[in-house]
Design a protein around this motif. Structure first.
Motif, PDB file in Angstrom:
ATOM      1  N   ASN A   1      28.853  42.275  51.059  1.00 22.76           N
ATOM      2  CA  ASN A   1      30.202  42.363  50.502  1.00 22.76           C
ATOM      3  C   ASN A   1      30.511  41.140  49.650  1.00 22.76           C
ATOM      4  O   ASN A   1      30.011  40.042  49.904  1.00 22.76           O
ATOM      5  CB  ASN A   1      31.235  42.481  51.620  1.00 22.76           C
ATOM      6  CG  ASN A   1      31.239  43.861  52.252  1.00 22.76           C
ATOM      7  OD1 ASN A   1      30.517  44.104  53.205  1.00 22.76           O
ATOM      8  ND2 ASN A   1      32.041  44.771  51.722  1.00 22.76           N
TER       9      ASN A   1
ATOM     10  N   ASP B   1      29.211  44.945  47.150  1.00 19.31           N
ATOM     11  CA  ASP B   1      30.340  45.858  47.320  1.00 19.31           C
ATOM     12  C   ASP B   1      31.635  45.069  47.205  1.00 19.31           C
ATOM     13  O   ASP B   1      31.867  44.132  47.985  1.00 19.31           O
ATOM     14  CB  ASP B   1      30.275  46.547  48.678  1.00 19.31           C
ATOM     15  CG  ASP B   1      29.098  47.506  48.793  1.00 19.31           C
ATOM     16  OD1 ASP B   1      28.580  47.935  47.749  1.00 19.31           O
ATOM     17  OD2 ASP B   1      28.683  47.817  49.931  1.00 19.31           O
TER      18      ASP B   1
ATOM     19  N   VAL C   1      35.396  45.534  47.653  1.00 14.57           N
ATOM     20  CA  VAL C   1      36.267  46.533  48.280  1.00 14.57           C
ATOM     21  C   VAL C   1      37.601  45.918  48.645  1.00 14.57           C
ATOM     22  O   VAL C   1      37.673  44.779  49.117  1.00 14.57           O
ATOM     23  CB  VAL C   1      35.602  47.111  49.553  1.00 14.57           C
ATOM     24  CG1 VAL C   1      36.490  48.179  50.187  1.00 14.57           C
ATOM     25  CG2 VAL C   1      34.228  47.682  49.233  1.00 14.57           C
TER      26      VAL C   1
ATOM     27  N   GLU D   1      41.115  47.289  50.715  1.00  8.14           N
ATOM     28  CA  GLU D   1      41.823  48.351  51.415  1.00  8.14           C
ATOM     29  C   GLU D   1      43.330  48.265  51.211  1.00  8.14           C
ATOM     30  O   GLU D   1      44.028  49.264  51.175  1.00  8.14           O
ATOM     31  CB  GLU D   1      41.503  48.294  52.917  1.00  8.14           C
ATOM     32  CG  GLU D   1      40.030  48.477  53.241  1.00  8.14           C
ATOM     33  CD  GLU D   1      39.530  49.871  52.944  1.00  8.14           C
ATOM     34  OE1 GLU D   1      40.359  50.786  52.773  1.00  8.14           O
ATOM     35  OE2 GLU D   1      38.297  50.048  52.872  1.00  8.14           O
TER      36      GLU D   1
ATOM     37  N   PHE E   1      35.736  49.115  44.436  1.00  7.23           N
ATOM     38  CA  PHE E   1      36.786  49.967  44.981  1.00  7.23           C
ATOM     39  C   PHE E   1      38.053  49.121  45.055  1.00  7.23           C
ATOM     40  O   PHE E   1      38.519  48.739  46.133  1.00  7.23           O
ATOM     41  CB  PHE E   1      36.382  50.494  46.365  1.00  7.23           C
ATOM     42  CG  PHE E   1      35.191  51.399  46.344  1.00  7.23           C
ATOM     43  CD1 PHE E   1      35.326  52.760  46.143  1.00  7.23           C
ATOM     44  CD2 PHE E   1      33.914  50.869  46.494  1.00  7.23           C
ATOM     45  CE1 PHE E   1      34.221  53.592  46.111  1.00  7.23           C
ATOM     46  CE2 PHE E   1      32.800  51.684  46.467  1.00  7.23           C
ATOM     47  CZ  PHE E   1      32.955  53.055  46.270  1.00  7.23           C
TER      48      PHE E   1
END
Length: 436
Positions: A240, A266, A268, A270, A302
Motif C-alpha cells: 500500500n 495500491d 486507496v 475509504e 481508488f
C-alpha cells in the motif's frame, strides 16, 4: 474421408441386433486404432504414471481422495510426495460462503502424512472469523515443512483481521522459522506486523524473491524498509502507498540489491478527506529506475478527485496506471506531462468534459503506450481518431466503450471504426461493455 463416412454410416444404422452393432463398432475402432491400442486405452489403471499424477493435481482434495480408491496403483500415486508439494486449503462456513470447504479429517490426514512434502501452500478463506482461525491453527501445525510459497487469501473482509493479533503472529512465526527457504509470500487483509516481518527476514533473507501484501495496517514504513535492507534478492514487491517511502526506494536501489522487476502500489482511500497522502521525491524514483531500468511500476488508484493533489506533479516513472474511481481532466493532463514510461492506462470514469486534449498530450509524450481503456468518459470522434493516429500500431490493446465516443461533424460512429482500423492496422470496433 472414407473412414469418416464409414463411421457415420455405422453409427446411424438401426442396429439389427445388439451383438451385431457391438461387433461393427469394435471392428471399426479396431481398424482405426488397432486391437491392442483399443484394449490398452480402456484400461485406466495402466495409464502412464506421469499422466495419472497430472490428473490428480487438477482434482479438488475430496475428488482426489475418492479417485485413490479406484485401484491399488492410483492409491499408490495418491501418496507420493510429488502430489503434495502444492496445495490450497479452502476454509469456509457452510451458512455464509459459496466455497466448498476442505474437510477437517482430510486436512489432518494431509498434515500427518505429507507436512514434510508441502512447499507451495495457500489458504482461501471466507469472511468468517472461524475460518481464519482454522487457517491459523493449520499453520501452527506445519512445523516440519520447508514451504517455499505461502498465500493467505480472504475472499471477503474481514476474515483474518478479526483474528487475535497474537494468534496470527504465532502461526506465521511457525512457518517463517521452520521454512528457512520462503521465496514467495502473498498476504492480504491480515494483522501482519513489523515483528513478524523481522522474523521473516531473520530466517529467509537469502531466499525471498516475491512479497505481496495489501491492506496490512499494522506494517509500518520501517517494517517494510527492514525487508528491503536485508532481502537483497527481492524482485517483486506489492504494498500500500502509505508504507512507500523515499528510504524504501533508495534501499531497493542499493548496489547489493538485485534489479527489481515489479513494484505494485495500491493507493486507496475509504474516507475522503481523512487521509493526507505524502509525495515521493523525484530523486528517489530516478534512483530506482537507474538501478532497475526495466522495472514495471504499477499503481492502482481508488481515490476521490480531491485527493490526487500529491501525485504526478513531477516526473514519475510509472508504467501501468489504473483508476477505479473518477479522475479529473487536470490529473490526466499531469499524467501526459510527467509519465513518459507509461505503457498502460485504464480510466474507469471521468465526467462530462471531453478528454481530447489530454489524450493527444498522452500520445505525444508517452511513447511506450501500448494499451488504453476508457469507461465512463467522453471523447469526440475526431479527437479519438487523432489520438489513435499518433499512437499507430503500437496500441496492441484499445478498449473504449461505445458511449464514450461523441459523434461530430467530421466522423460518425460507422466511419470511426474504419478510420481507427486503418491506423491500427487491424479491424477494430468500440466495446459494448468493459473488458478490463
Amino acid at each position: 474421408m472414407k473412414r469418416a463416412r464409414q463411421k457415420v454410416v455405422v453409427e446411424n444404422e438401426a442396429p439389427q441386433t445388439s451383438q451385431k452393432s457391438k461387433k461393427q463398432k469394435t471392428c471399426l475402432y479396431g481398424s482405426v486404432f488397432g486391437e491392442s491400442d483399443l484394449h490398452t486405452s480402456m484400461d485406466w489403471g495402466n495409464l502412464p504414471h506421469h499422466v495419472i499424477l497430472r490428473i490428480f493435481q487438477f482434482l479438488p482434495l475430496v475428488d482426489r481422495a475418492r479417485a485413490s480408491s479406484v485401484c491399488r496403483r492410483w492409491n499408490e500415486i495418491f501418496h507420493i510426495p510429488d502430489l503434495w508439494r502444492r496445495f490450497e486449503f479452502e476454509l469456509s462456513q457452510p451458512a455464509t460462503s459459496y466455497l466448498k470447504s476442505t474437510h477437517p479429517d482430510l486436512i489432518q490426514q494431509i498434515i500427518k502424512r505429507h507436512a514434510d512434502h508441502l512447499q507451495y501452500v495457500s489458504f482461501k478463506v471466507d469472511s468468517s472469523t472461524e475460518s481464519a482461525e482454522a487457517a491459523c491453527n493449520i499453520l501452527s501445525q506445519l512445523v516440519n515443512c520447508s514451504i517455499k510459497t505461502l498465500g493467505l487469501i480472504s475472499t471477503a473482509k474481514p476474515s483474518f483481521m478479526n483474528v487475535a493479533k497474537a494468534h496470527f503472529a504465532s502461526a506465521l512465526t511457525v512457518v517463517f522459522v521452520n521454512s528457512k527457504s520462503l521465496s514467495s509470500i502473498k498476504i492480504d487483509d491480515t494483522p501482519l506486523d513489523d515483528p513478524s516481518l523481522k522474523v521473516l527476514v531473520a530466517n529467509n533473507s537469502d531466499t525471498l524473491k516475491l512479497l505481496k501484501m495489501s491492506s496490512c495496517p499494522h506494517v509500518s514504513p520501517a517494517g517494510i524498509l527492514c525487508v528491503a535492507d536485508q532481502c537483497h534478492g527481492l524482485k517483486e514487491l506489492a504494498l500500500n502507498y502509505y508504507i512507500l517511502s523515499d528510504e524504501l526506494l533508495l534501499a531497493l536501489s542499493s548496489e547489493k540489491h538485485v534489479d527489481l522487476e515489479h513494484l505494485r502500489i495500491d493507493v486507496v482511500s475509504e474516507n475522503p478527506g481523512q487521509v493526507e497522502f505524502h509525495t515521493i521525491k523525484k530523486q528517489s524514483w530516478d534512483a530506482l529506475v537507474k538501478h532497475s531500468p526495466k522495472v514495471n511500476i504499477v499503481m492502482y488508484f481508488f481515490l476521490y478527485e480531491e485527493e490526487f493533489d500529491a501525485f504526478f506533479r513531477e516526473e514519475t516513472p510509472v508504467t501501468h496506471l489504473y483508476f477505479g474511481r473518477a479522475v479529473s481532466k487536470a490529473m490526466l493532463g499531469r499524467i501526459g506531462m510527467n509519465c513518459p514510461r507509461l505503457i498502460e492506462l485504464v480510466v474507469c470514469a471521468n465526467g462530462l468534459q471531453p478528454l481530447d486534449d489530454e489524450l493527444i498530450r498522452i500520445a505525444e509524450r508517452c511513447k511506450n503506450l501500448t494499451a488504453m481503456g476508457l469507461g465512463e468518459c467522453e471523447v469526440t470522434c475526431r479527437g479519438f481518431i487523432e489520438f489513435v493516429k499518433m499512437c499507430g500500431g503500437r496500441l496492441t490493446q484499445l478498449s473504449i466503450m461505445e458511449e464514450v465516443l461523441i459523434p461530430d461533424n467530421d466522423y460518425s460512429l460507422d466511419r470511426l471504426h474504419l478510420e481507427v482500423s486503418k491506423h491500427l492496422g487491424r479491424m477494430w470496433f468500440p466495446d459494448m461493455m468493459p473488458t478490463w
